[in-house]
Design a protein around this motif. Structure first.
Motif, short mmCIF file in Angstrom:
data_model
loop_
_atom_site.label_atom_id
_atom_site.label_comp_id
_atom_site.label_asym_id
_atom_site.label_seq_id
_atom_site.Cartn_x
_atom_site.Cartn_y
_atom_site.Cartn_z
N GLU A 170 -43.34 42.44 -84.27
CA GLU A 170 -43.21 41.17 -85.01
C GLU A 170 -41.74 40.98 -85.34
O GLU A 170 -40.94 41.90 -85.15
CB GLU A 170 -44.04 41.20 -86.29
CG GLU A 170 -43.73 42.36 -87.17
CD GLU A 170 -44.77 42.54 -88.27
OE1 GLU A 170 -44.35 42.93 -89.38
OE2 GLU A 170 -45.96 42.28 -88.03
N VAL A 226 -42.15 38.91 -78.64
CA VAL A 226 -43.01 39.49 -79.67
C VAL A 226 -44.38 39.81 -79.09
O VAL A 226 -44.95 39.00 -78.37
CB VAL A 226 -43.17 38.49 -80.86
CG1 VAL A 226 -44.09 39.07 -81.92
CG2 VAL A 226 -41.81 38.15 -81.46
N GLY A 227 -44.88 41.01 -79.40
CA GLY A 227 -46.23 41.33 -78.94
C GLY A 227 -46.48 42.82 -78.85
O GLY A 227 -46.08 43.59 -79.71
N GLN A 228 -47.16 43.20 -77.74
CA GLN A 228 -47.51 44.60 -77.52
C GLN A 228 -46.35 45.31 -76.86
O GLN A 228 -45.41 44.68 -76.38
CB GLN A 228 -48.73 44.70 -76.60
CG GLN A 228 -49.86 43.75 -76.94
CD GLN A 228 -50.42 44.03 -78.31
OE1 GLN A 228 -50.70 45.18 -78.64
NE2 GLN A 228 -50.56 43.00 -79.13
N SER A 240 -46.34 44.06 -73.08
CA SER A 240 -46.42 42.63 -72.76
C SER A 240 -46.16 41.82 -74.02
O SER A 240 -46.69 42.13 -75.09
CB SER A 240 -47.79 42.28 -72.17
OG SER A 240 -48.74 42.10 -73.17
N GLN A 241 -45.32 40.83 -73.87
CA GLN A 241 -44.93 40.03 -75.03
C GLN A 241 -44.91 38.55 -74.66
O GLN A 241 -45.02 38.19 -73.50
CB GLN A 241 -43.53 40.42 -75.54
CG GLN A 241 -43.36 41.90 -75.84
CD GLN A 241 -42.83 42.67 -74.63
OE1 GLN A 241 -42.00 42.16 -73.89
NE2 GLN A 241 -43.31 43.89 -74.44
N ILE A 242 -44.75 37.73 -75.70
CA ILE A 242 -44.52 36.31 -75.48
C ILE A 242 -43.20 35.95 -76.17
O ILE A 242 -42.90 36.48 -77.24
CB ILE A 242 -45.71 35.47 -75.98
CG1 ILE A 242 -45.47 33.98 -75.78
CG2 ILE A 242 -46.04 35.72 -77.43
CD1 ILE A 242 -46.47 33.37 -74.85
N TYR A 265 -44.22 28.96 -79.11
CA TYR A 265 -44.50 30.04 -78.15
C TYR A 265 -44.04 29.60 -76.77
O TYR A 265 -44.37 28.50 -76.32
CB TYR A 265 -45.99 30.37 -78.15
CG TYR A 265 -46.42 30.91 -79.49
CD1 TYR A 265 -46.41 32.28 -79.73
CD2 TYR A 265 -46.78 30.05 -80.53
CE1 TYR A 265 -46.76 32.78 -80.97
CE2 TYR A 265 -47.14 30.54 -81.77
CZ TYR A 265 -47.13 31.91 -81.99
OH TYR A 265 -47.46 32.39 -83.23
N PRO A 303 -44.51 34.23 -71.22
CA PRO A 303 -44.83 35.66 -71.29
C PRO A 303 -43.67 36.48 -70.72
O PRO A 303 -42.96 35.98 -69.83
CB PRO A 303 -46.06 35.82 -70.40
CG PRO A 303 -46.55 34.45 -70.10
CD PRO A 303 -45.40 33.51 -70.28
#
Ligand code: SAH
Length: 214
Positions: free
Chosen positions: A156, A175-177, A180-182, A197, A200
């Protein structure tokens, strides 16, 4: 001798413009900054290809399109103070240095920070400051910043970075895992954040107090 200038123009024409990058100043700078000088000479054949590349220490220089879209989302006009988290090779910092007033860029891996600092110095940049440390905590002593860009994946956007952003400022971050993020653009309006947003993406992880543990 490879014709790097031609390859840079080709990169802009085939990778950036067709994907919607429009900012004229940014496109000019992407045509100009020598990306090959930011990577090991053994990879120079791929310097202007459509991909991220290894820069040592298990880290990467981002794909040119990713550098371009993140920079475009920052809406730089020329006099901003910018904070970058994740110096890596220093390439993104150079692009920012061309388009903004002052750039502070933080890198946690000393060897990369030293290389980037020397390289940017040799290229003549005098408005880019490379700092060694945990960028997930930002750089409170130099805040507030008009723009903040995180070039490593983060679970975050750390609150302390949000508080180091000036009113009306913009943060761009993946931001994300972990894998993989966005890409998120967050604008500070009257102390609250309006988020958009975008694409990806996959970045190496932000490692630190407000990122992931090592
Ligand atoms: N912007 C770079 C690419 C970034 S790769 C370029 O233009 O080449 C992500 C970088 O973030 C890596 O070099 C990694 O070491 C660094 N990093 C990861 N966590 C960090 C942290 N907490 N503080 C500072 N740098 C960090």
């Amino acid at each position: 001798m490879r014709d790097f200038e031609r390859l840079r123009n080709l990169m802009v024409e085939t990778q950036l413009i067709p994907r919607g990058i429009k900012d004229k100043r940014l496109l000019d700078v992407m045509r100009k900054v020598p990306r090959h000088l930011f990577i090991p000479e053994t990879s120079w054949d791929d310097a202007y290809e459509d991909m991220a590349l290894p820069i040592g220490e298990n880290q990467t220089i981002s794909q040119p399109y990713m550098v371009a879209i993140m920079t475009e989302l920052l809406e730089l006009k020329g006099d901003e103070r910018v904070l970058e988290i994740g110096t890596g090779s220093g390439y993104q910092a150079a692009i920012l240095g061309e388009l903004a007033g002052e750039v502070y860029t933080i890198e946690r891996i000393e060897a990369l920070a030293h290389k980037a600092k020397n390289r940017l110095g040799e290229m003549g940049y005098t408005n880019i400051y490379v700092v060694i440390g945990d960028g997930s905590k930002g750089l409170p002593e130099k805040s507030p910043f008009d723009r903040i860009i995180i070039t490593a994946a983060t679970p975050e956007i750390p609150e302390c970075l949000k508080s180091q952003l000036a009113e009306g400022g913009i943060i761009v971050a993946p931001v994300g895992q972990r894998f993989s993020q966005i890409l998120i653009k967050a604008k500070k309006i009257k102390g609250t954040f309006k988020q958009e947003y975008h694409t990806p993406c996959i970045f190496v992880p932000l490692i630190g107090e407000y990122g992931w543990k090592e």
